[in-house]
Write an enzyme that holds these catalytic residues in place. Structure first.
Site, mmCIF file in Angstrom:
data_model
loop_
_atom_site.group_PDB
_atom_site.id
_atom_site.type_symbol
_atom_site.label_atom_id
_atom_site.label_comp_id
_atom_site.label_asym_id
_atom_site.label_seq_id
_atom_site.Cartn_x
_atom_site.Cartn_y
_atom_site.Cartn_z
ATOM 1 N N THR A 143 0.912 -1.205 -0.165
ATOM 2 C CA THR A 143 -0.017 0.115 0.037
ATOM 3 C C THR A 143 0.772 1.311 0.006
ATOM 4 O O THR A 143 0.654 2.333 -0.940
ATOM 5 C CB THR A 143 -0.929 -0.097 1.212
ATOM 6 O OG1 THR A 143 -1.489 -1.294 1.196
ATOM 7 C CG2 THR A 143 -1.924 1.113 1.237
ATOM 8 N N ASP A 162 -7.437 -4.905 -1.852
ATOM 9 C CA ASP A 162 -7.210 -5.499 -0.880
ATOM 10 C C ASP A 162 -8.357 -5.449 0.036
ATOM 11 O O ASP A 162 -8.746 -4.497 0.676
ATOM 12 C CB ASP A 162 -6.008 -5.268 -0.113
ATOM 13 C CG ASP A 162 -5.683 -6.149 1.026
ATOM 14 O OD1 ASP A 162 -6.299 -6.972 1.484
ATOM 15 O OD2 ASP A 162 -4.385 -5.972 1.535
#
Lengths: 98, 325
Positions: free
Chosen positions: B16, B39
């Site tokens: 991320t 996700d």
């Protein structure tokens, strides 16, 4: 009633009987066979779409669920046929009318 | 470079952070950029300290950057509701119950989340028009690879289904004697139409992934992460997708030479191990190491994100998509 009328009537009856016999002995069993085969293929199709109905998880049932609205009749008939079918032999044997 | 960029990797390696940093970098270089998190455990919101939903929203403080988070639960529900809607339009009330049961079962199968995510991210690619660059922050390795492998697998599946359906309709047509109406007709069969639409969707997805997407793996300098990355590269190759580059994240900073306290010795040892791992990555793995990002003492957000973005040696210039459009 003259002779020609009686011959005409006789020929009509013979033609009807012949057509009936031909239909009962040849065409109908043949078409019935094809229709049964079509049903079998359709059963395989629906089984391939919804194996999870038998507890077999399928990665694609999420997508095949989209077909359900269009498969109403097929789905019902499929379930009925599956309940109805004792063995594969019985199913195949149904086309012979002893 | 390709307009769609995917970052994947093991859980917890910092996908991320890297995707957001790359998003910032692309936006700073003048591209309209969208960061998409696929996700289910979303953290894009945490990085930008702003909450995102299912629709792209501009990121505060960075011009030209938007972000969105795909929630598989919502997607599955949306899909289910869509089918329910067409069910009530088409199907007699008596059958609805029977079919609803089947329908709900299909939405609780293990693949449902993946399919829902897949559908949504393909939609994002298809509607990527307003953006020059879309960055995908994917879920950890396993499920992402399965996602990317889906199109080919599904295309084959749909093909077989269509073939079966065509065969049964053909037989039904043949079985209709003389003037009898056949039970099914090939022309305008809704099931075949639906299957065909799906097939086109998968073809699009496969084409877009193969010709308009670049894949990067994020890894940490430890053995587990390197091993997993090696396996993942192999699996990607099996799906005919090439990994463009690797990003090493969370590298330990080296202490100054004159320091010899306990902390300094710890750091020096750690750096040695990591140097070995990185050497292993360079020598044994094929994709080049495109960035080495040092571990930070604070969580990477705000201005730290810009620093990380600077360390990313991944070009930002985006080509127009060749397949999508």
């Amino acid at each position: 009633m003259d002779l020609s009328d009686r011959i005409e009537r006789f020929r009509r009856i013979v033609r009807e009987w012949a057509r009936g016999l031909y239909h009962g002995l040849v065409t109908h069993p043949a078409y019935e066979k094809i229709e049964k085969e079509a049903e079998d293929v359709e059963d395989a199709f629906i089984l391939a779409c919804f194996p999870d109905a038998f507890g077999i998880p399928s990665p694609v049932s999420y997508y095949t669920a989209e077909l359900l609205p269009f498969l109403e009749d097929e789905f019902e008939a499929w379930e009925r046929r599956l309940w109805d079918r004792g063995t594969y032999l019985e199913r195949k044997g149904q086309q012979y009318h002893f | 470079m390709e307009p769609f960029v995917f970052f994947g990797g093991k859980g917890g390696v910092g996908k991320t952070t890297v995707s957001c940093a790359y998003g910032v970098k692309s936006a700073r270089s003048g591209l309209d950029t969208l960061v998409v998190s696929t996700d289910p455990a979303h953290s894009v919101s945490d990085v930008f300290e702003q909450s995102f939903g299912d629709d792209p929203q501009p990121v505060d403080g960075v011009d030209g950057l938007s972000a969105m988070e795909i929630d598989p639960d919502t997607e599955v529900q949306r899909h289910l509701n869509g089918i329910r809607q067409s069910l009530s339009d088409q199907v007699s009330a008596a059958m609805v119950n029977e079919i609803t049961q089947q329908l709900e079962m299909a939405h609780q199968t293990p693949g449902a989340y993946e399919s829902a995510l897949f559908d949504r991210f393909v939609d994002v690619m298809r509607e990527s028009d307003p953006y020059d660059r879309v960055v995908f922050d994917t879920s950890p390795t396993g499920s992402t690879l399965r996602l990317l492998g889906l199109p080919e697998f599904l295309e084959g599946w749909i093909d077989r289904l269509m073939h079966k359906r065509e065969k049964s309709i053909d037989l039904f047509e043949k079985a209709a004697i003389g003037n009898n109406e056949p039970r099914r007709v090939m022309d305008g069969d809704p099931v075949l139409n639906r299957l065909r639409e799906r097939k086109e969707f998968f073809e699009f997805a496969g084409g877009a992934l193969r010709s308009d997407a670049a894949f990067f793996f994020v890894l940490n300098p430890d053995q587990l992460s390197v091993n997993e990355t090696r396996r993942a590269i192999g699996e990607m190759a099996d799906n005919d997708l090439a990994v463009r580059g690797l990003v090493a994240n969370k590298l330990t900073p080296e202490p100054d030479d004159d320091e010899d306290g306990r902390g300094a010795r710890y750091l020096r040892d750690r750096v040695n191990t990591e140097t070995e791992r990185l050497a292993e990555v360079r020598e044994t793995l094929d994709p080049p190491l495109v960035a080495e990002i040092e571990s930070r003492t604070a969580e990477v957000k705000g201005s730290l994100l810009d620093d990380v973005a600077d360390e990313l040696d991944v070009e930002t210039a985006a080509e127009a998509p060749t397949f999508v459009g």
